[in-house]
Design an enzyme around this catalytic site. Structure first.
Site, PDB file in Angstrom:
ATOM      1  N   HIS A 244       0.850  -1.191  -0.056  1.00 30.69           N
ATOM      2  CA  HIS A 244      -0.014  -0.075   0.044  1.00 30.69           C
ATOM      3  C   HIS A 244       1.044   1.234  -0.098  1.00 30.69           C
ATOM      4  O   HIS A 244       1.786   1.507   0.755  1.00 30.69           O
ATOM      5  CB  HIS A 244      -0.949   0.118   1.250  1.00 30.69           C
TER       6      HIS A 244
ATOM      7  N   TYR B 103      -8.980   4.933   8.204  1.00 37.57           N
ATOM      8  CA  TYR B 103      -9.269   5.156   9.614  1.00 37.57           C
ATOM      9  C   TYR B 103     -10.076   6.273   9.567  1.00 37.57           C
ATOM     10  O   TYR B 103     -10.170   7.365   9.139  1.00 37.57           O
ATOM     11  CB  TYR B 103      -7.743   5.747  10.072  1.00 37.57           C
TER      12      TYR B 103
ATOM     13  N   PRO C 168      -3.216  -0.398  19.366  1.00 33.26           N
ATOM     14  CA  PRO C 168      -2.935  -0.786  17.829  1.00 33.26           C
ATOM     15  C   PRO C 168      -3.204   0.466  16.782  1.00 33.26           C
ATOM     16  O   PRO C 168      -2.883   0.127  15.647  1.00 33.26           O
ATOM     17  CB  PRO C 168      -3.894  -1.888  17.659  1.00 33.26           C
TER      18      PRO C 168
ATOM     19  N   LYS D 154       2.053  -0.644  15.293  1.00 33.75           N
ATOM     20  CA  LYS D 154       3.344  -0.606  15.441  1.00 33.75           C
ATOM     21  C   LYS D 154       3.952  -1.602  16.179  1.00 33.75           C
ATOM     22  O   LYS D 154       5.201  -2.160  16.495  1.00 33.75           O
ATOM     23  CB  LYS D 154       3.894   0.844  16.227  1.00 33.75           C
TER      24      LYS D 154
ATOM     25  N   TYR E   8       4.299   6.551  10.110  1.00 35.31           N
ATOM     26  CA  TYR E   8       3.604   5.311   9.934  1.00 35.31           C
ATOM     27  C   TYR E   8       4.410   4.382   9.070  1.00 35.31           C
ATOM     28  O   TYR E   8       4.328   3.131   9.579  1.00 35.31           O
ATOM     29  CB  TYR E   8       2.155   5.583   9.267  1.00 35.31           C
TER      30      TYR E   8
HETATM   31  C1  PHB Z   1      -5.255  -4.535  10.950  1.00 32.16           C
HETATM   32  O1  PHB Z   1      -5.306  -4.763   9.732  1.00 32.16           O
HETATM   33  O2  PHB Z   1      -5.049  -5.618  11.668  1.00 32.16           O
HETATM   34  C2  PHB Z   1      -4.722  -3.460  11.371  1.00 32.16           C
HETATM   35  C3  PHB Z   1      -4.600  -2.442  10.575  1.00 32.16           C
HETATM   36  C4  PHB Z   1      -4.066  -1.197  11.052  1.00 32.16           C
HETATM   37  C5  PHB Z   1      -3.911  -0.891  12.551  1.00 32.16           C
HETATM   38  C6  PHB Z   1      -4.416  -1.872  13.360  1.00 32.16           C
HETATM   39  C7  PHB Z   1      -4.578  -3.125  12.842  1.00 32.16           C
HETATM   40  O3  PHB Z   1      -3.703   0.357  12.762  1.00 32.16           O
END
Ligand code: PHB
Ligand code: APR
Length: 404
Positions: free
Chosen positions: A84, A214, A306, A310, A398
């Site tokens: 990505h 997000y 989460p 990270k 990120y």
């Molecule tokens: C996930 O795909 O499990 C995932 C993706 C982004 C995050 C946390 C978990 O910030």
């Protein structure tokens, strides 16, 4: 360098590094040591099926992807990983793209499930024919302050095992035995609990967007992610300690649509829910990450919420550093890199901690948030998606900071 004979389960033996925990940190450390001709034993409490079946994180920084390849376990990742170049931030009903590639000189992330990482590392361990014991109980550490540590356990059949070693690697996660084996006055804990948890699901549905979304909504945070061309991963902010049984599939989809659907017509595809779980959110740091000949790595030493994705990447960065330090020790007899391990790993972990805390506070709705707090949060996000400097800061954190 000669590798000593591996000890068998339930018998005494000797190895160079005893690794407690067969999650991503322990298994990657074992693989890196193996490639350098250093023997180890991996002691894992759960069954193999449980370790591989556990659905966890799924975002790999480029450094983690590179490490998988350097460790000779990148074939499936190269085939199935989903590169990505950015993410979407959604608020006020609109989606905004943050293009990491153009903001960071071409860097990005790869979506690949943590359980697939663990699967690949277990395959490599079996191919290397170094010991990996599942279902061990009562792991105890002895004499880690001295030059001849020992680790004892009971194997799956109840037989007692013992191994003498040069080093112990505590890779046994947040609830393991290694960190609690360190006397309380020999370390300091820094922690913060968040007044949120995540309800996560896996759905058999094709991802409806090419990158993660997000979303901050007045009803709370939501995240759209994926695992493959046919599996979508989704999360909802819920109160801490939420009972997963209170969330039937219909309620989950309704809430996901409320928080994720945007005015451009984008919405997540629905499909049968194959997995559901609630994850607590906390920040936790233990300092130092070393006690004598015991070295902590990954979740055993630090937990991040989460939101910044990270946790897995930090665990991998720890063991890369630890493996290099152990290799240097055997090659030169000097412990300088081992002495540097804890301060350097902590520096990176604090940097990730700060970013994860920021992502979490920026995107979640606290129950006691005032109308002022909410307006300020939207102002934060509006600034973020309109300022190149702010987007750059998000992007470089990120995709992964280089701190060597
Ligand atoms: C996930 O795909 O499990 C995932 C993706 C982004 C995050 C946390 C978990 O910030
Ligand atoms: N004895 C042996 N093994 C143990 C013990 C014990 N007493 N306690 C825990 N374990 C095992 C667990 O069963 C688990 O398989 O240690 C392993 C630790 O693995 P993880 O919790 O996955 O931790 P780590 O390898 O550091 O990876 C960090 O995992 O939680 C996610 O977000 C986190 O992605 C990050 C990654």
């Amino acid at each position: 360098m000669t590798a000593p004979a591996p000890p068998a389960a339930g018998r005494s033996g000797r190895t160079q590094v005893a690794i407690v925990g067969g999650g991503p940190a322990g298994l990657m450390l074992g693989q890196l040591l193996h490639l350098a001709g250093i023997d180890s034993i991996v002691l894992e409490r759960s069954t193999r099926e449980h370790v591989i079946g556990r659905v966890r994180a799924g975002v790999l920084e480029q450094g983690t992807v590179d490490l998988m390849h350097a460790a000779g376990v990148g074939a499936h990742l190269a085939r199935d990983g989903m590169p990505h170049r950015g993410i979407y931030l959604a608020f006020g009903g609109m989606r905004h793209h943050i293009d990491f590639a153009s903001l960071t000189g071409g860097r990005g992330i790869t979506i690949y499930g943590q359980n697939a990482v663990v699967h690949d590392l277990i395959e490599a361990r079996l191919a290397a024919a170094r010991p990996l014991l599942f279902g061990v109980r009562d792991v105890e550490l002895h004499d880690v302050r001295g030059l001849a540590p020992r680790v004892t356990w009971h194997d799956a059949d109840g037989a007692r095992g013992e191994v003498r070693c040069d080093f112990v690697a505590g890779c046994d996660g947040f609830h393991g035995v290694c960190r609690p084996s360190i006397p309380v006055d020999a370390g300091t804990v820094y922690e913060r609990a968040y007044p949120f948890a995540w309800l996560g699901i896996l759905a058999d549905a094709a991802p409806s967007a090419d990158e993660l979304v997000y979303s901050l909504h007045e009803r709370g945070f939501a995240l759209f992610s994926m695992r493959s061309a046919s599996v979508t991963r989704l999360y909802l902010q819920v109160p801490p300690g939420e009972d997963v049984n209170a969330w039937g599939d219909e309620r989950i989809w309704q809430e996901l649509h409320r928080r994720l659907d945007t005015s451009d017509g984008w919405r997540p595809n629905e499909g049968p829910v194959s997995q559901k779980g609630v994850t607590a959110m906390r920040s936790f740091m233990f300092e130092p990450m070393r006690y004598g000949r015991l070295f902590l790595a990954g979740d055993a030493a630090h937990i991040v919420p989460p939101t910044g994705a990270k946790g897995l990447n930090l665990a991998m960065a720890d063991v890369k550093r630890l493996a290099a330090a152990i290799v240097e020790f055997y090659a030169t007899g000097r412990g300088a890199a081992l002495d540097e391990y804890s301060p350097r790993a902590l520096r990176r972990a604090w940097r990730a901690q700060r970013f994860s805390w920021w992502m979490t506070s920026t995107l979640h709705v606290a129950e006691d948030a005032t109308p002022f707090d909410r307006r300020r949060q939207i102002a934060d996000l509006e600034y973020l998606v309109s300022s190149e400097a702010a987007m750059k800061s998000l992007a470089e954190n990120y995709v992964g900071i280089s701190l060597d």
